[in-house]
Design an enzyme around this catalytic site. Structure first.
Site, PDB file in Angstrom:
ATOM      1  N   TYR A  23       0.864  -1.168   0.000  1.00 26.92           N
ATOM      2  CA  TYR A  23       0.000   0.000   0.000  1.00 26.92           C
ATOM      3  C   TYR A  23       0.911   1.232   0.000  1.00 26.92           C
ATOM      4  CZ  TYR A  23      -4.677   1.869   0.080  1.00 26.92           C
ATOM      5  OH  TYR A  23      -5.859   2.477  -0.290  1.00 26.92           O
ATOM      6  N   HIS A  28       7.552   5.153   1.306  1.00 27.74           N
ATOM      7  CA  HIS A  28       8.171   3.960   0.724  1.00 27.74           C
ATOM      8  C   HIS A  28       8.970   4.332  -0.528  1.00 27.74           C
ATOM      9  CE1 HIS A  28       4.375   1.989   2.469  1.00 27.74           C
ATOM     10  NE2 HIS A  28       5.344   1.394   3.116  1.00 27.74           N
ATOM     11  N   ASP A 141       9.784   4.512  11.597  1.00 24.93           N
ATOM     12  CA  ASP A 141       9.703   3.391  12.542  1.00 24.93           C
ATOM     13  C   ASP A 141      11.045   3.314  13.266  1.00 24.93           C
ATOM     14  OD1 ASP A 141       7.040   1.882  11.725  1.00 24.93           O
ATOM     15  OD2 ASP A 141       8.028   2.583   9.913  1.00 24.93           O
ATOM     16  N   SER A 176       1.798   7.113   6.132  1.00 25.76           N
ATOM     17  CA  SER A 176       1.664   5.748   6.639  1.00 25.76           C
ATOM     18  C   SER A 176       0.541   5.066   5.865  1.00 25.76           C
ATOM     19  CB  SER A 176       1.309   5.792   8.132  1.00 25.76           C
ATOM     20  OG  SER A 176       0.794   4.538   8.543  1.00 25.76           O
ATOM     21  N   ARG A 178      -1.476   3.167   7.092  1.00 26.11           N
ATOM     22  CA  ARG A 178      -2.642   3.174   7.985  1.00 26.11           C
ATOM     23  C   ARG A 178      -3.405   4.501   7.949  1.00 26.11           C
ATOM     24  NH1 ARG A 178       0.836  -0.371  11.257  1.00 26.11           N
ATOM     25  NH2 ARG A 178      -0.274  -2.341  11.528  1.00 26.11           N
TER      26      ARG A 178
HETATM   27  P1  AMP Z   1       5.726  -0.559   6.118  1.00 24.43           P
HETATM   28  O1  AMP Z   1       5.206  -0.899   4.754  1.00 24.43           O
HETATM   29  O2  AMP Z   1       4.844   0.369   6.888  1.00 24.43           O
HETATM   30  O3  AMP Z   1       6.169  -1.776   6.887  1.00 24.43           O
HETATM   31  O4  AMP Z   1       7.054   0.282   5.887  1.00 24.43           O
HETATM   32  C1  AMP Z   1       8.079  -0.198   5.052  1.00 24.43           C
HETATM   33  C2  AMP Z   1       9.276   0.723   5.205  1.00 24.43           C
HETATM   34  O5  AMP Z   1       8.908   2.057   4.839  1.00 24.43           O
HETATM   35  C3  AMP Z   1       9.812   0.800   6.643  1.00 24.43           C
HETATM   36  O6  AMP Z   1      11.233   0.848   6.605  1.00 24.43           O
HETATM   37  C4  AMP Z   1       9.224   2.103   7.131  1.00 24.43           C
HETATM   38  O7  AMP Z   1       9.978   2.699   8.160  1.00 24.43           O
HETATM   39  C5  AMP Z   1       9.266   2.943   5.877  1.00 24.43           C
HETATM   40  N1  AMP Z   1       8.315   4.059   5.968  1.00 24.43           N
HETATM   41  C6  AMP Z   1       6.998   3.994   6.305  1.00 24.43           C
HETATM   42  N2  AMP Z   1       6.460   5.232   6.336  1.00 24.43           N
HETATM   43  C7  AMP Z   1       7.465   6.096   6.049  1.00 24.43           C
HETATM   44  C8  AMP Z   1       7.556   7.521   5.934  1.00 24.43           C
HETATM   45  N3  AMP Z   1       6.499   8.303   6.141  1.00 24.43           N
HETATM   46  N4  AMP Z   1       8.750   8.058   5.608  1.00 24.43           N
HETATM   47  C9  AMP Z   1       9.838   7.271   5.406  1.00 24.43           C
HETATM   48  N5  AMP Z   1       9.822   5.929   5.478  1.00 24.43           N
HETATM   49  C10 AMP Z   1       8.661   5.347   5.798  1.00 24.43           C
END
Ligand code: AMP
Length: 278
Positions: A23, A28, A141, A176, A178
């Protein structure tokens, strides 16, 4: 994936890796652009990892859109998009986990027991499959990044971990997956997370050394918003994640807040006057 990774390595080329749960948003994509510039081949994965979700968490309703994600990943320079199924990574009889003792005893680890065991296990597995030279994780994170760095150090993974800055919406809300759950009212409430982190940063820069005073101010601001429930607000050492007694060095302020039924996290470094910016 493992075979292709080995072929790339044998040809003398480098691999950058961005693991995600999909998503995709600009956060990302910034990690992917970073990885694309860093190595010869960029691999990204999309896998909503069941072992990092608690029994009452949002695994089944986690947002998914593989078609859109594939197009976005391609645009961001991803050469290989790895999208394993749950049975591929956790076949029947799976029983080996990677767990860490100290860092998960703080922040999100307290309200999400078992979460980081799921994270370290899946990231260790993905590193063994993708064989990256570099792996890029978001500072959004913060605890996850610290846990992964520690795992790589403790278990001698031959990969360089790179932290990338948090990407925000123009109004400050950290991007995010979410955020998609937030109603219009809840999205407005959610702005308080960054607002109080930014205020805290100013308080620290103006010489406020007492973490409790900063936390209290932030608590009041969050409680004044509709449908917010604070999980934690902490001011801690950026490496150990232990609470600090005074803001007399660069520290990280981290918080988790439930807005409606959506749990959001954010963090910001605070710098006392005269301290070097990291
Ligand atoms: P997730 O899909 O939420 O597990 O995130 C995958 C990767 O993207 C992880 O390394 C997160 O820390 C990073 N990530 C998520 N949101 C952000 C953001 N707003 N800015 C930078 N990196 C992000």
């Amino acid at each position: 994936m493992q075979y292709r990774a080995e072929q790339i390595r044998k040809s003398g080329k480098t691999i950058a890796f961005v693991p995600t749960m999909g998503y995709l948003h600009r956060g990302h994509l910034s990690l992917m652009v970073h990885g694309h510039n860093l190595a010869d081949h960029l691999v990204a994965s999309i896998f909503v990892n069941p072992t990092q979700f608690g029994p009452n968490e949002d695994l089944s309703r986690y947002p998914r859109d593989l078609i859109r994600d594939t197009a976005l990943a391609e645009e961001a320079g991803v050469d290989i998009l790895f999208t394993p199924g749950e049975k591929d990574l956790y076949p029947a009889g799976f029983e080996t986990y990677v767990s860490q003792t100290a860092l998960p005893e703080h922040l999100c680890g307290l309200s999400r027991p078992g979460h980081f065991r799921g994270v370290t296990t899946i990231v260790a597995k993905l590193f063994n499959i993708v064989k990256p030279h570099f792996a890029i994780f978001g500072e959004k994170d913060f605890q996850q990044l610290a846990v992964i760095r520690k795992m790589v150090k403790d278990l001698n993974f031959d990969v360089e971990i790179i932290g990338a800055a948090t990407i925000r919406e123009p109004d400050g809300l950290a991007m995010s997956s979410r955020n998609a759950f937030l109603s219009e009212t809840h999205r407005k409430s959610a702005l308080v997370l960054y607002r109080c982190l930014a205020d805290a940063k100013q308080m620290a820069a103006a010489g406020e050394k007492d973490p409790q005073k900063i936390i209290k101010t932030c608590e009041a601001a969050i409680n004044a918003e509709a449908d917010t429930v604070i999980d934690y607000i902490a001011i801690c050492h950026p490496d150990t994640l232990a609470d600090v007694a005074a803001v007399d060095q660069p520290v990280v302020m981290a918080l988790a807040v439930k807005v409606g039924s959506t749990r959001l996290i954010d963090n910001l470094m605070l710098f006392p006057p005269g301290s070097e910016t990291l």
